[in-house]
Scaffold this active site. Structure first.
Site, PDB file in Angstrom:
ATOM      1  N   THR A 225       2.550   1.495  -6.849  1.00  0.00           N
ATOM      2  CA  THR A 225       1.228   2.235  -6.784  1.00  0.00           C
ATOM      3  C   THR A 225       0.475   2.557  -7.915  1.00  0.00           C
ATOM      4  O   THR A 225       1.276   2.423  -9.243  1.00  0.00           O
ATOM      5  CB  THR A 225       1.670   3.590  -6.036  1.00  0.00           C
TER       6      THR A 225
ATOM      7  N   ILE B 221       8.856  -5.828   4.232  1.00  0.00           N
ATOM      8  CA  ILE B 221       9.256  -7.189   3.450  1.00  0.00           C
ATOM      9  C   ILE B 221       8.391  -8.378   4.096  1.00  0.00           C
ATOM     10  O   ILE B 221       8.293  -8.778   5.096  1.00  0.00           O
ATOM     11  CB  ILE B 221      10.625  -7.568   3.780  1.00  0.00           C
TER      12      ILE B 221
ATOM     13  N   ASN C 162      14.038   4.933   2.893  1.00  0.00           N
ATOM     14  CA  ASN C 162      14.633   6.315   2.722  1.00  0.00           C
ATOM     15  C   ASN C 162      15.236   6.370   1.254  1.00  0.00           C
ATOM     16  O   ASN C 162      15.952   7.111   0.966  1.00  0.00           O
ATOM     17  CB  ASN C 162      15.897   6.741   3.622  1.00  0.00           C
TER      18      ASN C 162
ATOM     19  N   GLY D 277     -25.454  -2.585   3.292  1.00  0.00           N
ATOM     20  CA  GLY D 277     -25.820  -1.704   4.311  1.00  0.00           C
ATOM     21  C   GLY D 277     -24.830  -1.805   5.568  1.00  0.00           C
ATOM     22  O   GLY D 277     -23.823  -2.230   5.440  1.00  0.00           O
TER      23      GLY D 277
ATOM     24  N   GLU E 239       3.508  -4.150  -5.657  1.00  0.00           N
ATOM     25  CA  GLU E 239       4.231  -4.141  -6.723  1.00  0.00           C
ATOM     26  C   GLU E 239       4.027  -2.718  -7.324  1.00  0.00           C
ATOM     27  O   GLU E 239       3.822  -2.838  -8.900  1.00  0.00           O
ATOM     28  CB  GLU E 239       3.545  -5.218  -7.836  1.00  0.00           C
TER      29      GLU E 239
ATOM     30  N   LEU F 214      13.029  -5.031  -2.118  1.00  0.00           N
ATOM     31  CA  LEU F 214      13.431  -4.059  -2.943  1.00  0.00           C
ATOM     32  C   LEU F 214      13.284  -2.624  -2.241  1.00  0.00           C
ATOM     33  O   LEU F 214      14.041  -1.524  -2.181  1.00  0.00           O
ATOM     34  CB  LEU F 214      12.200  -4.205  -4.075  1.00  0.00           C
ATOM     35  N   THR F 215      11.965  -2.618  -1.453  1.00  0.00           N
ATOM     36  CA  THR F 215      11.399  -1.180  -1.087  1.00  0.00           C
ATOM     37  C   THR F 215      12.497  -0.718   0.174  1.00  0.00           C
ATOM     38  O   THR F 215      12.651  -1.532   1.185  1.00  0.00           O
ATOM     39  CB  THR F 215      10.196  -1.375  -0.513  1.00  0.00           C
TER      40      THR F 215
ATOM     41  N   GLN G 100     -22.420  -0.998   0.182  1.00  0.00           N
ATOM     42  CA  GLN G 100     -23.701  -0.223  -0.232  1.00  0.00           C
ATOM     43  C   GLN G 100     -25.053  -1.525  -0.183  1.00  0.00           C
ATOM     44  O   GLN G 100     -25.968  -1.185   0.206  1.00  0.00           O
ATOM     45  CB  GLN G 100     -23.618   0.517  -1.396  1.00  0.00           C
TER      46      GLN G 100
HETATM   47  C1  LIG Z   1       1.537  -4.965   2.893  1.00  0.00           C
HETATM   48  C2  LIG Z   1       2.675  -4.656   1.875  1.00  0.00           C
HETATM   49  C3  LIG Z   1       3.622  -5.765   1.473  1.00  0.00           C
HETATM   50  C4  LIG Z   1       4.740  -5.106   0.862  1.00  0.00           C
HETATM   51  N1  LIG Z   1       5.580  -6.272   0.547  1.00  0.00           N
HETATM   52  C5  LIG Z   1       6.656  -5.879  -0.094  1.00  0.00           C
HETATM   53  C6  LIG Z   1       8.094  -6.732  -0.077  1.00  0.00           C
HETATM   54  O1  LIG Z   1       7.856  -8.346   0.218  1.00  0.00           O
HETATM   55  N2  LIG Z   1       8.945  -6.619  -0.932  1.00  0.00           N
HETATM   56  C7  LIG Z   1       9.157  -5.276  -1.243  1.00  0.00           C
HETATM   57  O2  LIG Z   1      10.334  -4.891  -1.619  1.00  0.00           O
HETATM   58  N3  LIG Z   1       8.252  -4.389  -1.004  1.00  0.00           N
HETATM   59  C8  LIG Z   1       7.197  -4.647  -0.325  1.00  0.00           C
HETATM   60  N4  LIG Z   1       6.074  -3.729  -0.184  1.00  0.00           N
HETATM   61  C9  LIG Z   1       6.507  -2.436  -0.576  1.00  0.00           C
HETATM   62  C10 LIG Z   1       5.351  -1.765  -1.794  1.00  0.00           C
HETATM   63  O3  LIG Z   1       5.704  -2.273  -2.982  1.00  0.00           O
HETATM   64  C11 LIG Z   1       5.678  -0.282  -1.626  1.00  0.00           C
HETATM   65  O4  LIG Z   1       4.948   0.259  -0.510  1.00  0.00           O
HETATM   66  C12 LIG Z   1       5.042   0.091  -3.142  1.00  0.00           C
HETATM   67  O5  LIG Z   1       5.858  -0.339  -4.163  1.00  0.00           O
HETATM   68  C13 LIG Z   1       5.104   1.802  -2.784  1.00  0.00           C
HETATM   69  O6  LIG Z   1       6.195   2.233  -2.394  1.00  0.00           O
HETATM   70  P1  LIG Z   1       6.635   3.420  -1.164  1.00  0.00           P
HETATM   71  O7  LIG Z   1       5.876   2.551  -0.096  1.00  0.00           O
HETATM   72  O8  LIG Z   1       8.019   3.287  -1.068  1.00  0.00           O
HETATM   73  O9  LIG Z   1       5.999   4.454  -1.540  1.00  0.00           O
HETATM   74  P2  LIG Z   1       6.423   5.863  -2.214  1.00  0.00           P
HETATM   75  O10 LIG Z   1       7.468   5.624  -3.437  1.00  0.00           O
HETATM   76  O11 LIG Z   1       6.828   6.706  -1.084  1.00  0.00           O
HETATM   77  O12 LIG Z   1       5.222   6.660  -2.838  1.00  0.00           O
HETATM   78  C14 LIG Z   1       4.302   7.514  -2.279  1.00  0.00           C
HETATM   79  C15 LIG Z   1       3.639   8.172  -3.306  1.00  0.00           C
HETATM   80  O13 LIG Z   1       4.574   8.978  -4.257  1.00  0.00           O
HETATM   81  C16 LIG Z   1       4.586   8.424  -5.364  1.00  0.00           C
HETATM   82  N5  LIG Z   1       5.751   8.476  -6.092  1.00  0.00           N
HETATM   83  C17 LIG Z   1       6.785   7.922  -5.582  1.00  0.00           C
HETATM   84  N6  LIG Z   1       8.026   8.367  -6.492  1.00  0.00           N
HETATM   85  C18 LIG Z   1       7.348   8.835  -7.648  1.00  0.00           C
HETATM   86  C19 LIG Z   1       7.869   9.029  -8.800  1.00  0.00           C
HETATM   87  N7  LIG Z   1       9.186   9.146  -9.224  1.00  0.00           N
HETATM   88  N8  LIG Z   1       6.993   9.638  -9.926  1.00  0.00           N
HETATM   89  C20 LIG Z   1       5.528   9.703  -9.353  1.00  0.00           C
HETATM   90  N9  LIG Z   1       5.365   9.568  -8.366  1.00  0.00           N
HETATM   91  C21 LIG Z   1       5.959   8.841  -7.521  1.00  0.00           C
HETATM   92  C22 LIG Z   1       3.810   7.158  -5.455  1.00  0.00           C
HETATM   93  O14 LIG Z   1       3.000   6.814  -6.676  1.00  0.00           O
HETATM   94  C23 LIG Z   1       2.842   7.230  -4.270  1.00  0.00           C
HETATM   95  O15 LIG Z   1       1.679   7.878  -4.937  1.00  0.00           O
HETATM   96  C24 LIG Z   1       4.949  -3.954   0.552  1.00  0.00           C
HETATM   97  C25 LIG Z   1       4.175  -3.107   1.055  1.00  0.00           C
HETATM   98  C26 LIG Z   1       2.921  -3.269   1.785  1.00  0.00           C
HETATM   99  C27 LIG Z   1       1.898  -2.386   2.160  1.00  0.00           C
END
Ligand SMILES: Cc1cc2nc3c(=O)[nH]c(=O)nc-3n(C[C@H](O)[C@H](O)[C@H](O)COP(=O)(O)OP(=O)(O)OC[C@H]3O[C@@H](n4cnc5c(N)ncnc54)[C@H](O)[C@@H]3O)c2cc1C
Length: 388
Positions: free
Chosen positions: A365, A156, A129, A339, A363, A125-126, A336
């Site tokens: 933030t 992913i 850009n 230690g 899933e 999904l993620t 804590q």
């Molecule tokens: C170890 C790991 C495993 C993962 N596995 C998967 C996977 O299997 N499949 C997959 O698809 N994804 C995966 N992800 C991605 C993960 O779901 C995303 O990193 C997460 O949902 C945040 O998206 P982003 O990294 O694009 O952050 P961003 O969207 O860039 O967010 C950065 C900050 O901006 C804020 N923000 C962004 N948009 C808005 C908005 N519209 N309104 C208010 N605040 C906003 C966010 O809350 C956050 O604080 C994985 C991530 C990690 C670290």
């Protein structure tokens, strides 16, 4: 095979718990050091123990566990290894999307193979850009009996071994919003599809991640999961339960941190007394347990609602938020209590603290969870009534 009685389930749960602590836990230091999951050793055992098929329905070769039965197992995995928990979580959560939204022929073709672990599904999904959701840039354009898929997904999970990916993409005009989005099943090895590994993670060592690139990737039209235009519904539907699964993982990590803290506090003697007799340490332990108890109750409530088929997006978001805050607070407090030793790699607290941070991001933030919660509240949803 299913569980007709609670005794049978409890026996199974004990078998899984023994397996995790006796066979997986001893491998964790090496997994951490080498940042590698020994799949050739563990996967055959996962198959024998039934880990790949926990929540897959029995008619497709699974164990058909309910959410109430599944959450404690996820929590137990998290106590032992965040990486193993995340690997199984992604496999089963994505399989669940096929269970819920797949057409019958898709369920028959894929679920039995997911159940044996012969095949595995990850979700994409993620994007680097784009924002997560309607903002995604990946598109699939229909040409005859194929879709031509273009775009890139990153972060992913399980991309290092999975043979199938559920990709969120626009198959219709963006102006249609969610109705223009679909979930497309793309095989590893499809023409125009490449996978690159990503940098090492802070925690959950050994878990594989990748960048998926689709350049004019050709995918048969029948690989649309469910029907065209159902993508947003599928990803949101998958996320709802998945947030609860992540919260259960937070609970497991937090419980292990509390367990280690209690044991340590009883043994560590300073100035002639175990630190467990110091008020300051007792306050820390009490706060940790209180946070965990709240999370347990939330999980019990939401798990029951999922099993009863009740909508619970609001509860799932609140549970995920409380879970991530609990696990971060509890692991901080465990540091804590322990230690300086807590900072050493030879003690599990350091690993738990790093593993816990993935639960913050997975899933969605914390801000996104709060946005989902507030939106539902303001539109009049309240998940409880006040009988007292
Ligand atoms: C170890 C790991 C495993 C993962 N596995 C998967 C996977 O299997 N499949 C997959 O698809 N994804 C995966 N992800 C991605 C993960 O779901 C995303 O990193 C997460 O949902 C945040 O998206 P982003 O990294 O694009 O952050 P961003 O969207 O860039 O967010 C950065 C900050 O901006 C804020 N923000 C962004 N948009 C808005 C908005 N519209 N309104 C208010 N605040 C906003 C966010 O809350 C956050 O604080 C994985 C991530 C990690 C670290």
């Amino acid at each position: 095979m299913g569980f007709t009685t609670q005794e049978e389930y409890l026996e199974f749960k004990q078998r899984i718990t023994d397996f995790l602590w006796k066979e997986v836990e001893p491998l964790v230091p090496e997994m951490e050091e080498k940042d590698h999951i020994p799949r050739t050793v563990l996967f055959p055992r996962f198959r024998e123990m039934g880990l790949f098929r926990l929540i897959i329905p029995e008619e497709y070769g699974g164990l058909g566990l309910t959410t109430v039965q599944y959450l404690p197992l996820l929590a137990e995995m998290s106590k032992v290894s965040g990486a193993i928990r995340a690997l199984i979580h992604v496999h089963l959560t994505t399989a669940r999307a096929v269970m819920l939204f797949g057409r019958e022929e898709q369920k028959k073709a894929h679920l039995p193979k997911f159940a044996t672990g012969e095949s595995s599904l990850a979700f994409g999904l993620t994007e680097a850009n784009a924002g997560t959701g309607l903002d995604i840039k990946t598109t699939a354009v229909k040409q005859g009996d194929r879709f031509v898929l273009n775009g890139e997904k990153h972060l992913i999970t399980n991309a290092d071994f999975t043979d199938l990916f559920m990709i969120a993409c626009y198959t219709g005009p963006r102006e249609l919003g969610g109705k223009g989005m679909s979930a497309l099943l793309v095989e590893n090895g499809a023409p125009g599809f490449t996978i690159e590994p990503m940098p090492h993670l802070l925690g959950c060592k050994g878990l594989g991640h990748g960048i998926l690139t689709f350049k004019d990737c050709s995918v048969p039209v029948q690989n649309i999961l469910g029907r065209e235009g159902q993508g947003l519904e599928i990803f949101l539907g998958e996320l709802e339960a998945s947030r609860v699964f992540v919260a259960a993982s937070s609970m497991g990590t937090a419980e292990r941190a509390l367990m280690e803290s209690i044991e340590y506090a009883k043994k560590r003697v300073t100035f002639g007394k175990p630190i467990a007799q110091r008020e300051s340490v007792r306050m820390l332990l009490a706060d940790m347990a209180t946070d965990i108890y709240g999370l347990r109750l939330m999980l019990e409530d939401v798990a029951r609602k999922i099993d009863e088929g009740k909508p619970c997006a609001l509860e799932a978001s609140m549970c995920k938020t409380h879970g991530l805050e609990t696990v971060c607070r509890v692991t901080d407090k465990a540091m804590q209590v322990l230690g300086g030793r807590s900072y050493l790699q030879s003690w599990p607290i350091e690993r738990l603290l790093r593993d816990a941070r993935l639960n913050v991001l997975e899933e969605g933030t914390p801000s996104i969870q709060r946005l989902v919660t507030a939106r539902a509240l303001l539109s009049g949803d309240l998940p409880w009534e006040f009988p007292w």
